[in-house]
Every structure is written in structure tokens, then in C-alpha cells.
Design a protein around this motif. Structure first.
Motif, PDB file in Angstrom:
ATOM      1  N   UNK A   1       0.433  -0.801 -15.131  1.00 65.99           N
ATOM      2  CA  UNK A   1      -0.660   0.176 -15.133  1.00 65.99           C
ATOM      3  C   UNK A   1      -0.649   1.047 -13.884  1.00 65.99           C
ATOM      4  N   UNK A   2      -0.052   0.540 -12.802  1.00 67.36           N
ATOM      5  CA  UNK A   2      -0.032   1.291 -11.557  1.00 67.36           C
ATOM      6  C   UNK A   2       1.099   2.321 -11.519  1.00 67.36           C
ATOM      7  N   UNK A   3       1.945   2.312 -12.517  1.00 67.22           N
ATOM      8  CA  UNK A   3       3.040   3.287 -12.589  1.00 67.22           C
ATOM      9  C   UNK A   3       2.522   4.514 -13.328  1.00 67.22           C
ATOM     10  N   UNK A   4       1.654   5.223 -12.655  1.00 71.54           N
ATOM     11  CA  UNK A   4       0.861   6.282 -13.265  1.00 71.54           C
ATOM     12  C   UNK A   4       1.719   7.437 -13.769  1.00 71.54           C
ATOM     13  N   UNK A   5       2.634   7.908 -12.948  1.00 75.74           N
ATOM     14  CA  UNK A   5       3.445   9.066 -13.333  1.00 75.74           C
ATOM     15  C   UNK A   5       4.345   8.765 -14.532  1.00 75.74           C
ATOM     16  N   UNK A   6       5.097   7.650 -14.540  1.00 78.42           N
ATOM     17  CA  UNK A   6       5.912   7.345 -15.727  1.00 78.42           C
ATOM     18  C   UNK A   6       5.069   7.182 -16.989  1.00 78.42           C
ATOM     19  N   UNK A   7       3.918   6.527 -16.880  1.00 77.03           N
ATOM     20  CA  UNK A   7       3.065   6.336 -18.051  1.00 77.03           C
ATOM     21  C   UNK A   7       2.508   7.663 -18.561  1.00 77.03           C
TER      22      UNK A   7
ATOM     23  N   UNK B   1       4.561   9.102  -0.664  1.00 78.09           N
ATOM     24  CA  UNK B   1       3.202   9.110  -1.224  1.00 78.09           C
ATOM     25  C   UNK B   1       3.252   9.286  -2.744  1.00 78.09           C
ATOM     26  N   UNK B   2       3.988  10.295  -3.207  1.00 76.39           N
ATOM     27  CA  UNK B   2       4.055  10.577  -4.644  1.00 76.39           C
ATOM     28  C   UNK B   2       4.781   9.454  -5.389  1.00 76.39           C
ATOM     29  N   UNK B   3       5.901   8.979  -4.831  1.00 79.05           N
ATOM     30  CA  UNK B   3       6.691   7.974  -5.542  1.00 79.05           C
ATOM     31  C   UNK B   3       6.005   6.627  -5.644  1.00 79.05           C
ATOM     32  N   UNK B   4       4.969   6.400  -4.837  1.00 77.29           N
ATOM     33  CA  UNK B   4       4.188   5.158  -4.977  1.00 77.29           C
ATOM     34  C   UNK B   4       3.438   5.159  -6.301  1.00 77.29           C
ATOM     35  N   UNK B   5       3.179   6.350  -6.855  1.00 78.95           N
ATOM     36  CA  UNK B   5       2.566   6.457  -8.177  1.00 78.95           C
ATOM     37  C   UNK B   5       3.597   6.258  -9.297  1.00 78.95           C
ATOM     38  N   UNK B   6       4.856   6.136  -8.891  1.00 78.00           N
ATOM     39  CA  UNK B   6       5.926   5.861  -9.862  1.00 78.00           C
ATOM     40  C   UNK B   6       6.189   4.367  -9.927  1.00 78.00           C
ATOM     41  N   UNK B   7       6.480   3.786  -8.782  1.00 75.28           N
ATOM     42  CA  UNK B   7       6.760   2.360  -8.708  1.00 75.28           C
ATOM     43  C   UNK B   7       6.649   1.906  -7.268  1.00 75.28           C
ATOM     44  N   UNK B   8       6.401   0.633  -7.077  1.00 81.49           N
ATOM     45  CA  UNK B   8       6.195   0.091  -5.733  1.00 81.49           C
ATOM     46  C   UNK B   8       7.442   0.173  -4.863  1.00 81.49           C
ATOM     47  N   UNK B   9       8.598   0.396  -5.493  1.00 79.46           N
ATOM     48  CA  UNK B   9       9.845   0.478  -4.728  1.00 79.46           C
ATOM     49  C   UNK B   9       9.886   1.692  -3.819  1.00 79.46           C
ATOM     50  N   UNK B  10       8.833   2.492  -3.826  1.00 75.37           N
ATOM     51  CA  UNK B  10       8.737   3.602  -2.866  1.00 75.37           C
ATOM     52  C   UNK B  10       8.876   3.087  -1.436  1.00 75.37           C
TER      53      UNK B  10
ATOM     54  N   UNK C   1       3.525   6.385  10.414  1.00 75.35           N
ATOM     55  CA  UNK C   1       3.193   7.549   9.583  1.00 75.35           C
ATOM     56  C   UNK C   1       3.659   7.337   8.140  1.00 75.35           C
ATOM     57  N   UNK C   2       4.881   6.815   7.982  1.00 81.08           N
ATOM     58  CA  UNK C   2       5.439   6.581   6.651  1.00 81.08           C
ATOM     59  C   UNK C   2       4.755   5.398   5.960  1.00 81.08           C
ATOM     60  N   UNK C   3       4.435   4.377   6.719  1.00 77.40           N
ATOM     61  CA  UNK C   3       3.749   3.207   6.142  1.00 77.40           C
ATOM     62  C   UNK C   3       2.384   3.608   5.603  1.00 77.40           C
ATOM     63  N   UNK C   4       1.686   4.454   6.336  1.00 73.39           N
ATOM     64  CA  UNK C   4       0.380   4.950   5.880  1.00 73.39           C
ATOM     65  C   UNK C   4       0.542   5.743   4.584  1.00 73.39           C
ATOM     66  N   UNK C   5       1.608   6.554   4.514  1.00 69.93           N
ATOM     67  CA  UNK C   5       1.868   7.350   3.302  1.00 69.93           C
ATOM     68  C   UNK C   5       2.092   6.458   2.092  1.00 69.93           C
ATOM     69  N   UNK C   6       2.567   5.238   2.311  1.00 74.97           N
ATOM     70  CA  UNK C   6       2.766   4.281   1.218  1.00 74.97           C
ATOM     71  C   UNK C   6       1.497   3.493   0.910  1.00 74.97           C
ATOM     72  N   UNK C   7       0.818   3.033   1.950  1.00 73.94           N
ATOM     73  CA  UNK C   7      -0.338   2.152   1.763  1.00 73.94           C
ATOM     74  C   UNK C   7      -1.514   2.875   1.111  1.00 73.94           C
TER      75      UNK C   7
END
Length: 335
Positions: free
Chosen positions: A54-60, A185-194, A224-230
Motif C-alpha cells: 500500500x505504501x508503493x503509491x506511485x506504482x499503484x 524523496x520521490x522514489x520513497x513513494x515507489x519503494x523503500x529501496x530508495x 540531508x539525504x536521510x531526512x529526504x527519505x524519512x
């Protein structure tokens, strides 16, 4: 002039057309045990909107709307082709192919740009560079025997993030770091492997010798990058409530007892070792550092993934090829 034109045509054939044909054959030339069921799905299955999926918003989102668009076009403008298309698979399956091949081609284009950035001496030769590019493409195509709605999208964003990381390594432009953070940031909406983009950045910029000297110049960039993921990761879990947020089940024992899973693990290990053997000393160090920083991902796929679904090793394999192909030595020594 004709030479430049020929090079552009060759690039188009090797970077776009040939990868497309290989991908097309993998979806329509043969069937695997995974594909048989997917070909009969008329729409995105319910499980894509529950549990961790359900968290893979963009693919869904793309699965639903691309299928709706393809269905509308076929029903209203291509009714004569509908029976032929349905013999090859459901409209959902064709939609999945269209989405995946689009991002697959984008990945091929980005990978081609990465291999041109600062290649090792061997890859200065354009023909050798194209062969390495095609090896990476072949790996990606082979792993499509388990087609999903997220792997190709995730691969594109991951390689795009790798591109920004290497550009930032070369030029230290803040825009490249910002571009990388946006990709994460965007790819976290794809999969956690961001988060693997963070592991790649850490492998490139963290020098353990500098840490011993208490040189922590990389910390601000990394935070900075960790925040973009979290931020999107936590935000998704606040907005979308699920009974389980991290996995479907624990497959640790199954991974080390099933012959199929053991063969999948062996494939992943040998594929990464293949890149390691072709790397210079700096490249080998980079691969080892990357494996260290991506160890949380390796632990997770060991616990909750199936090794037989070798698509899980795809980011690692692509990273190995990049590490073996990029000339790190001179740049890192001058950092």
C-alpha cells in the motif's frame, strides 16, 4: 557530420531499440510460473493496496490509471485488436508492460549517461562501453521473470540518484545534491529501496581513514539525504494505516532450505562477484563499502524476501557494474 549522425543512430539502436526488443521478448516470448497468473488479472489485485504494498503509491497509481487508459483506448479506438491482445494477456498485463518498459528505457538512458561520466581506461573505447551497458541490460531483462509494478520504476529512480551522486562527486554543485534528495524523496513513494541511494552516497563519500582523523565533512550532506527519505517514509505510514508495515512474512528458514532460493542467492553472489573481479582496487573498495552500508537491505531481503526472486539483487548488480566502470581513483584522491 555523417560520423556524428551515425553515432546518434547507433546510440539510439543500442540504448533504446535493442533494450526495448529484449524487454518485449521477456514479456511476450515466453512464460514463467510467475507470469501465468498475472496474465489473467483484469485489474490491479487488492493485495497491492494492503500490507507493505500500500505504501508503493506511485506504482499503484500507475497500475490503476494506465490500465484504465489502455482499456478505454482499446474499447473505443481499437476494438478490432481486442481479441488479439487478450490472447497475449489481460489488458492489465499489457499496461504493466507499457509502464515497465517506459521506465526500463529511461533506466537504460540514465545508465548510458553514467557510463560516459568518467569511465575507467577500458571503457573509454565506445564499443567496450556499449558491451558493458548491454550486460547490465541483459541482467535487468533476465530478472523480469518476476514482473512487478514497481521494480523498473525503482531501478530508474535509483540509477538517476546514482547519476546525481557521481555528478556531485565530480563537480560539488549543490544543485546535484538537491537533485539527489528530490529523487530519494520521490522514489520513497515507489519503494523503500530508495534508501539504497543513501548507501551509495555513503560508499562514495565516507572514507574510514578520515573518520579516524575525526573528519566528518560528509555528515551534513548525509543527514540531508536521510531526512529526504524519512519524511515521506514516516508520512506514508501515518496517512496509510496497515496491520503490518514492513513485511508479509518471515522467510529466513525457507531461503536457506529451498534449492530454488539457494540458487537465487548463488546467482546474486556470483553476479556481484563478477563486477568485483572486473574492478580496479579503488572500485573493489567501493563495492565492499557499498555492501557494508547496504547491509540493512541485505538483512531485510534475507528475512522477508525470497532469494529466488532475484529481482531483489538488481540494485546491487547495477551498482557493481557502475563501481567497476567508473574511475574513482583520481577524483577521490583529490577530494
Amino acid at each position: 557530420m555523417f560520423k556524428i549522425f551515425d553515432e546518434k543512430i547507433d546510440g539510439f539502436l543500442f540504448v533504446i531499440i535493442l533494450p526495448f526488443l529484449l524487454f518485449f521478448m521477456s514479456y511476450y516470448g515466453f512464460e514463467t510460473s510467475y507470469v501465468v497468473g498475472i496474465k489473467s488479472w483484469e485489474k490491479a489485485p487488492d493485495f497491492m493496496f494492503s500490507s507493505v504494498y500500500a505504501y508503493r503509491v506511485i506504482p499503484n497509481f500507475l497500475s490503476v490509471h494506465v490500465t484504465d487508459t489502455v482499456t478505454f483506448i482499446v474499447n473505443n479506438y481499437l476494438p478490432f485488436a481486442k481479441s488479439f491482445l487478450l490472447k497475449q494477456g489481460s489488458l492489465f498485463y499489457h499496461s504493466t508492460f507499457l509502464t515497465n518498459v517506459f521506465f526500463f528505457i529511461l533506466t537504460s538512458i540514465v545508465l548510458n549517461r553514467i557510463l560516459k561520466l568518467k569511465p575507467v581506461e577500458l571503457l573509454v573505447n565506445q564499443n567496450v562501453r556499449r558491451m558493458v551497458h548491454l550486460i547490465a541490460i541483459f541482467f535487468m531483462v533476465i530478472l523480469q521473470y518476476v514482473p512487478t509494478n514497481c521494480d523498473c520504476i525503482a531501478a530508474f529512480f535509483y540509477m538517476w540518484g546514482v547519476f546525481f551522486t557521481l555528478k556531485y562527486l565530480q563537480e560539488r554543485k549543490p544543485t546535484d545534491l538537491i537533485g539527489l534528495s528530490i529523487v530519494i524523496f520521490i522514489s520513497t513513494f515507489v519503494r523503500e529501496t530508495a534508501c539504497l541511494n543513501i548507501a551509495f552516497f555513503a560508499a562514495v563519500f565516507i572514507d574510514f581513514e578520515n573518520i579516524k582523523k575525526k573528519n566528518f565533512a560528509f555528515v551534513k550532506e548525509l543527514v540531508f539525504l536521510i531526512i529526504a527519505f524519512i519524511l515521506p517514509y514516516v508520512g506514508l505510514r501515518i496517512m496509510i494505516h496497515q496491520h503490518t508495515s514492513f513485511f508479509e512474512g518471515i522467510y529466513l528458514i525457507k531461503n536457506f532450505t529451498s534449492p530454488y532460493n539457494l540458487m537465487g542467492l548463488l546467482f546474486g553472489i556470483i553476479s556481484i562477484y563478477f563486477s568485483y573481479k572486473f574492478s580496479d582496487e579503488t572500485g573493489k573498495t567501493m563495492i565492499k563499502k557499498y555492501l557494508f552500508f547496504s547491509s540493512p537491505y541485505l538483512i531485510m531481503i534475507t528475512l522477508v524476501g525470497l532469494f529466488w526472486e532475484t529481482r531483489l539483487f538488481m540494485p546491487l548488480i547495477l551498482t557493481g557494474i557502475v563501481m567497476a566502470s567508473y574511475q574513482f581513483k583520481n577524483i577521490i584522491s583529490n577530494k
